[in-house]
Design a protein around this motif. Structure first.
Motif, PDB file in Angstrom:
ATOM      1  N   ALA A  48      13.277   6.126  -6.268  1.00  0.00           N
ATOM      2  CA  ALA A  48      13.889   5.028  -5.517  1.00  0.00           C
ATOM      3  C   ALA A  48      13.102   3.733  -5.646  1.00  0.00           C
ATOM      4  O   ALA A  48      13.635   2.644  -5.411  1.00  0.00           O
ATOM      5  CB  ALA A  48      14.016   5.408  -4.034  1.00  0.00           C
ATOM      6  N   VAL A  49      11.821   3.879  -5.996  1.00  0.00           N
ATOM      7  CA  VAL A  49      10.933   2.716  -6.128  1.00  0.00           C
ATOM      8  C   VAL A  49      10.325   2.731  -7.524  1.00  0.00           C
ATOM      9  O   VAL A  49       9.980   3.795  -8.052  1.00  0.00           O
ATOM     10  CB  VAL A  49       9.809   2.763  -5.056  1.00  0.00           C
ATOM     11  N   ALA A  50      10.205   1.566  -8.122  1.00  0.00           N
ATOM     12  CA  ALA A  50       9.648   1.465  -9.479  1.00  0.00           C
ATOM     13  C   ALA A  50       8.215   1.968  -9.535  1.00  0.00           C
ATOM     14  O   ALA A  50       7.394   1.644  -8.664  1.00  0.00           O
ATOM     15  CB  ALA A  50       9.701   0.020  -9.966  1.00  0.00           C
ATOM     16  N   ASN A  51       7.905   2.769 -10.536  1.00  0.00           N
ATOM     17  CA  ASN A  51       6.544   3.271 -10.766  1.00  0.00           C
ATOM     18  C   ASN A  51       5.860   2.329 -11.758  1.00  0.00           C
ATOM     19  O   ASN A  51       6.251   2.257 -12.927  1.00  0.00           O
ATOM     20  CB  ASN A  51       6.621   4.687 -11.340  1.00  0.00           C
ATOM     21  N   PRO A  52       4.845   1.579 -11.343  1.00  0.00           N
ATOM     22  CA  PRO A  52       4.200   0.598 -12.226  1.00  0.00           C
ATOM     23  C   PRO A  52       3.651   1.193 -13.530  1.00  0.00           C
ATOM     24  O   PRO A  52       3.659   0.519 -14.561  1.00  0.00           O
ATOM     25  CB  PRO A  52       3.070   0.027 -11.369  1.00  0.00           C
ATOM     26  N   ILE A  53       3.198   2.464 -13.478  1.00  0.00           N
ATOM     27  CA  ILE A  53       2.690   3.074 -14.708  1.00  0.00           C
ATOM     28  C   ILE A  53       3.832   3.303 -15.694  1.00  0.00           C
ATOM     29  O   ILE A  53       3.702   3.023 -16.897  1.00  0.00           O
ATOM     30  CB  ILE A  53       1.946   4.398 -14.413  1.00  0.00           C
ATOM     31  N   ASN A  54       4.943   3.800 -15.193  1.00  0.00           N
ATOM     32  CA  ASN A  54       6.105   3.988 -16.066  1.00  0.00           C
ATOM     33  C   ASN A  54       6.570   2.659 -16.652  1.00  0.00           C
ATOM     34  O   ASN A  54       6.881   2.555 -17.843  1.00  0.00           O
ATOM     35  CB  ASN A  54       7.263   4.614 -15.281  1.00  0.00           C
ATOM     36  N   ILE A  55       6.633   1.638 -15.790  1.00  0.00           N
ATOM     37  CA  ILE A  55       7.089   0.311 -16.236  1.00  0.00           C
ATOM     38  C   ILE A  55       6.130  -0.262 -17.273  1.00  0.00           C
ATOM     39  O   ILE A  55       6.548  -0.774 -18.318  1.00  0.00           O
ATOM     40  CB  ILE A  55       7.208  -0.646 -15.036  1.00  0.00           C
ATOM     41  N   LEU A  56       4.825  -0.185 -16.989  1.00  0.00           N
ATOM     42  CA  LEU A  56       3.831  -0.712 -17.931  1.00  0.00           C
ATOM     43  C   LEU A  56       3.927  -0.007 -19.272  1.00  0.00           C
ATOM     44  O   LEU A  56       3.881  -0.646 -20.328  1.00  0.00           O
ATOM     45  CB  LEU A  56       2.423  -0.547 -17.342  1.00  0.00           C
ATOM     46  N   SER A  57       4.063   1.307 -19.258  1.00  0.00           N
ATOM     47  CA  SER A  57       4.173   2.066 -20.505  1.00  0.00           C
ATOM     48  C   SER A  57       5.385   1.619 -21.308  1.00  0.00           C
ATOM     49  O   SER A  57       5.322   1.452 -22.535  1.00  0.00           O
ATOM     50  CB  SER A  57       4.265   3.566 -20.207  1.00  0.00           C
TER      51      SER A  57
END
Length: 478
Positions: free
Chosen positions: A241-250
Motif C-alpha cells: 500500500a506504501v512505496a518501498n524506497p529500496i524497490n523504487i531505488l532499484s
C-alpha cells in the motif's frame, strides 16, 4: 671537437648515475623497512576518526624528506588534511621537476576479506609476484609509489648525482577528491613553479611490458537518497500500500542503462570524444589476454557497452556504476520492515570533452524524473574531475620513455587508463604545467580492495627508473 666534448660529458654523467643505482642496490632492505613503517600508519582521509593518523603520516613524510636531503620542508595546514612541501634547488638555471603524490589511503573495509591485517604490512609470494609482493593498504596507491620518488631522490642526493632541481608536493586528501588542493596551488603558485610534474599513481601493462599512461578519465560522483514514509513501517501492515524506497531505488537504477549497457541519461554522450579507428587499432597492439583477465578476478564473462572491447570499455568510453547501496534492516536474522529511506553512491567515469559539473546536472535532472510521486529524491554531488590526455611528443613523456627503456630494456607503450586523477587537469589549468604519468603498479594490485599489494619488482624498478627520468629530462630541457 664539439661532439667529442658532448660524448665526454655524457660519459661522466653516466658514471655519476651509476653511483645512484649502486646506492639503491645497497639500500634495498632499508628502503623496504622504511616503507613498512609508512604503511603501518592508517592515514584514512575519508574517516574523521583517523584525523590524527593522517597528520602523523604527513609528519612522517616530512621527516623522511628531510633525512633524504630536501630543504624548506613544511607541513602546510589546510581546511582539511595537510599538504607536505619540500624542495632541493641546486641551480636556478636548471630545470625543475615537481613530484606530486598522496599519503592518504582508502578505508580498509571490508576488513574480514583481508588475508592479513591491512596496516600490518607483510611480503608474500604470489603467482604474479614469485619474488614477493607487499600486502597492505596503500602499498601501491599511493604510499609505495610516492615513496619510490623519495628514495630515488635520496639516492641522487647521497651520491651527488641530482641533475636538476626538484620540488615535492604530497597531499593527504586525494582519496576524498583533493578539496583543498586547488586553494593551495592557487595560493602557492610561485613556490610551485616548475617545468614538469611527474606523478606515479598509475601502472604498467605488466612486468614484461612497460607502459606510460597518456590519458585519464574524469569523474562525477554523487549520492542519491530516496525517501518514502516518515519512518520504517511494518511490512505486513503497510506492504503493498506504501512505496518501498529500496524497490523504487532499484528500479530507478535499472533504468540508467539500456540492454546494450549504454547510459540512458539524455545528453550524456553529446560531447564524448569519438576515438578514431586508427587509434583503436594502435591500442589493440598492446599485449592483452582476456582469459587471464577473467581468471584474475574470477569471472566467467566480461560485461560492458556493446561494440567495444574490454580494454576500450575501461579506458576510452564513459561508464556509470553503483558503488554502494543500502537501506532497511541488514542485521542478523529477520526484521520485516518497509524502510523509510534507501541510498546509493554512484560514480560516472568521463572521457575527453565531458564536463563533470554538466554531467552531474544531467544525471540529477534525469534521475529525479524517474521517481514516482510516491517518493521524494535527493541527489547530493560529491567530488569530480575533468578527463585529461597528455601529449607524447613533450620532453616529459620522451624522458619517461627513455628512462623506462633503460630500466626495462624495452620501450614503453603509451596507454590510456580508465582511472581518474582529477588534479591533473587542475595542475594544467592553474600552474600551466603538463604532467607525466609514470606509474609502476599492475591491474592485479587490488587497489581500493582487500589485499591491496605491490610487487617488490615494481617497487624497486620504480626507484631505479626515476633517476634516469631526472637525467633524461634535464638533458632534453638543456
Amino acid at each position: 671537437m664539439h661532439s667529442f666534448y658532448i660524448n665526454l660529458l655524457l660519459l661522466q654523467e653516466n658514471k655519476v648515475m651509476k653511483k645512484a643505482q649502486e646506492f639503491i642496490l645497497e639500500n634495498k632492505q632499508r628502503f623496504l623497512d622504511e616503507l613498512f613503517n609508512f604503511l603501518k600508519i592508517p592515514s584514512i582521509s575519508a574517516d574523521p576518526q583517523y584525523k590524527d593518523e593522517v597528520k602523523k603520516a604527513a609528519e612522517w613524510v616530512a621527516n623522511n624528506l628531510k633525512e633524504a636531503g630536501a630543504e624548506n620542508i613544511e607541513v602546510c595546514e589546510t581546511a582539511g588534511h595537510p599538504i607536505v612541501y619540500g624542495e632541493k634547488i641546486i641551480d636556478k638555471n636548471l630545470p625543475t621537476i615537481l613530484v606530486y603524490g598522496h599519503y592518504d589511503v582508502q578505508p580498509a573495509d571490508p576488513i574480514e576479506l583481508w588475508d592479513s591485517p591491512p596496516f600490518e604490512p607483510v611480503v608474500k609470494k604470489t603467482d604474479i609476484h614469485p619474488d614477493g609482493a607487499i600486502f597492505a593498504r596503500g602499498a601501491c596507491d599511493d604510499k609505495g609509489q610516492v615513496f619510490m620518488h623519495m628514495k630515488a631522490f635520496e639516492a641522487m642526493m647521497k651520491t651527488n648525482s641530482l641533475p636538476c632541481n626538484v620540488k615535492f608536493m604530497i597531499e593527504g586528501e586525494e582519496e576524498v577528491g583533493s578539496p583543498n588542493l586547488a586553494i593551495f596551488i592557487k595560493e602557492e603558485k610561485a613556490r610551485l613553479a616548475a617545468d614538469i610534474i611527474v606523478i606515479s599513481d598509475t601502472g604498467i601493462i605488466s612486468k614484461d611490458t612497460p607502459s606510460i599512461t597518456t590519458g585519464l578519465r574524469g569523474l562525477s560522483y554523487v549520492e542519491v537518497e530516496v525517501t518514502g514514509p516518515n519512518r520504517d513501517l511494518h511490512s505486513g501492515l503497510y506492504g503493498g500500500a506504501v512505496a518501498n524506497p529500496i524497490n523504487i531505488l532499484s528500479d530507478m537504477i535499472s533504468k540508467l542503462m539500456d540492454e546494450d549497457n549504454k547510459i540512458t541519461i539524455p545528453g550524456f554522450y553529446d560531447k564524448v570524444e569519438v576515438v578514431s579507428e586508427e587509434e583503436r587499432a594502435e591500442m589493440a597492439r598492446a599485449p592483452y589476454d582476456e582469459e587471464a583477465y577473467k581468471d584474475a578476478i574470477k569471472i566467467n564473462q566480461v560485461h560492458g557497452e556493446k561494440g567495444y572491447t574490454t580494454r576500450e570499455r575501461a579506458s576510452i568510453r564513459p561508464t556509470l556504476d553503483v558503488n554502494g547501496i543500502w537501506g532497511g534492516y541488514i542485521g542478523e536474522g529477520a526484521k520485516t520492515v518497509l524502510p523509510s529511506k534507501a541510498n546509493a553512491k554512484i560514480s560516472m567515469r568521463l572521457v575527453p570533452h565531458q564536463d563533470p559539473d554538466e554531467i552531474t546536472e544531467l544525471f540529477s535532472k534525469y534521475f529525479k524524473s524517474l521517481a514516482p510521486d510516491s517518493v521524494t529524491v535527493k541527489v547530493n554531488p560529491h567530488h569530480g574531475g575533468y578527463p585529461v590526455v597528455t601529449p607524447i611528443d613533450s620532453n616529459g613523456y620522451i624522458a619517461a620513455s627513455k628512462a623506462m627503456e633503460k630500466s626495462f630494456n624495452k620501450k614503453p607503450i603509451p596507454l590510456r587508463s580508465g582511472g581518474s586523477i582529477p588534479i591533473v587537469a587542475l595542475f594544467e589549468e592553474v600552474l600551466g604545467l603538463k604532467s607525466v604519468l609514470m606509474g609502476f603498479g599492475l591491474d592485479s594490485d587490488a587497489i581500493h580492495s582487500p589485499n591491496e599489494n605491490y610487487g617488490l619488482f615494481n617497487f624497486y624498478k620504480g626507484i631505479e627508473t626515476i633517476p634516469y627520468f631526472f637525467e633524461e629530462f634535464t638533458q632534453l630541457e638543456k
